[in-house]
Design a protein around this motif. Structure first.
Motif: not given
Length: 250
Positions: A171-184
């Protein structure tokens, strides 16, 4: 509003209808790209669907990139990208409200692999896959699929050259800081794998291995994502083969 985007080469009308009815409980609208399916979607009454025909190699990641950047969605809409052998298990009371409260631009769901305990040569197509294939593997992590919260000011890119191409967009050339649930794993991880939480309120069940007959169909029809299929022609050589030892109906 929650959209589901599906690119399919569907050959199983009953299976598709089971998939559609399952997700219709919490999906508002389906955008289906029909890549020369053997079933005729025009003969199926689908009140929440729009069907787009795609001929030849579909170039899936370009298709999804173009769709997200087409400005056809409203700010705050959620767009879910899954396949028709994947089922989202939604145990929230209100999925939109749940995602809104988390406040992320991008979510990921690690796949939970389901099949039969022993590989079947064929199966009863009239039975929903989630009722006939009830054994899962105990994988620590697996590949992900994405849910995007749309913003018309953003530029989306499923075609980036990072290892997770096609699984989550930049998103806009980068990955957002957080992705959410179910992952660590590290929020800025540049791979397509995430740890699985088998008790997460939103999960993704993936029925990649259905039967030997259907694997042969999959090999024959080819991949919509890559010019050369990423999976082996021999079913026993694939990452999702075997190890289905845990009976689970979740």
């Amino acid at each position: 509003m929650i959209y589901c985007v599906l690119l399919t080469k569907c050959y199983d009308k009953d299976g598709f209808l089971y998939w559609y009815r399952w997700h219709s409980k919490f999906i508002d609208h389906f955008i289906i790209f029909d890549n020369e399916s053997s079933i005729n979607f025009k003969t199926i009454l689908l009140d929440k669907c729009e069907i787009h025909e795609v001929k030849g190699w579909a170039n899936q990641y370009q298709l999804y990139t173009d769709l997200l950047n087409s400005k056809r969605f409203n700010d705050g809409d959620y767009i879910v990208f899954i396949d028709d052998d994947e089922y989202i298990v939604n145990e929230t009371n209100n999925l939109t409200e749940y995602l809104d409260n988390m406040g992320r631009d991008l979510y990921h769901l690690p796949e939970i692999l389901f099949s039969t305990k022993e590989l079947q040569d064929t199966r009863d197509y009239s039975v929903p896959i989630y009722k006939s294939h009830t054994y899962r593997r105990n994988d620590l992590a697996n590949t992900i699929k994405s849910i995007v919260k749309y913003n018309h000011n953003n530029t989306y890119d499923f075609l980036h050259s990072i290892d997770c191409i096609g699984h989550k967009p930049m998103i806009n050339g980068e990955f957002p800081n957080s992705y959410g649930f179910g992952s660590f794993y590290d929020d800025r991880s540049v791979n397509s794998y995430a740890m699985i939480d088998y008790n997460a309120p939103i999960r993704l069940n993936h029925y990649h291995i259905r039967s030997r007959e259907e694997w042969d169909i999959k090999v024959k029809r080819g991949s919509a994502a890559t010019m050369k299929p990423w999976y082996s022609n021999k079913i026993e050589d694939n990452y999702a083969y075997g190890g289905y030892d845990i009976l689970s109906i979740k």
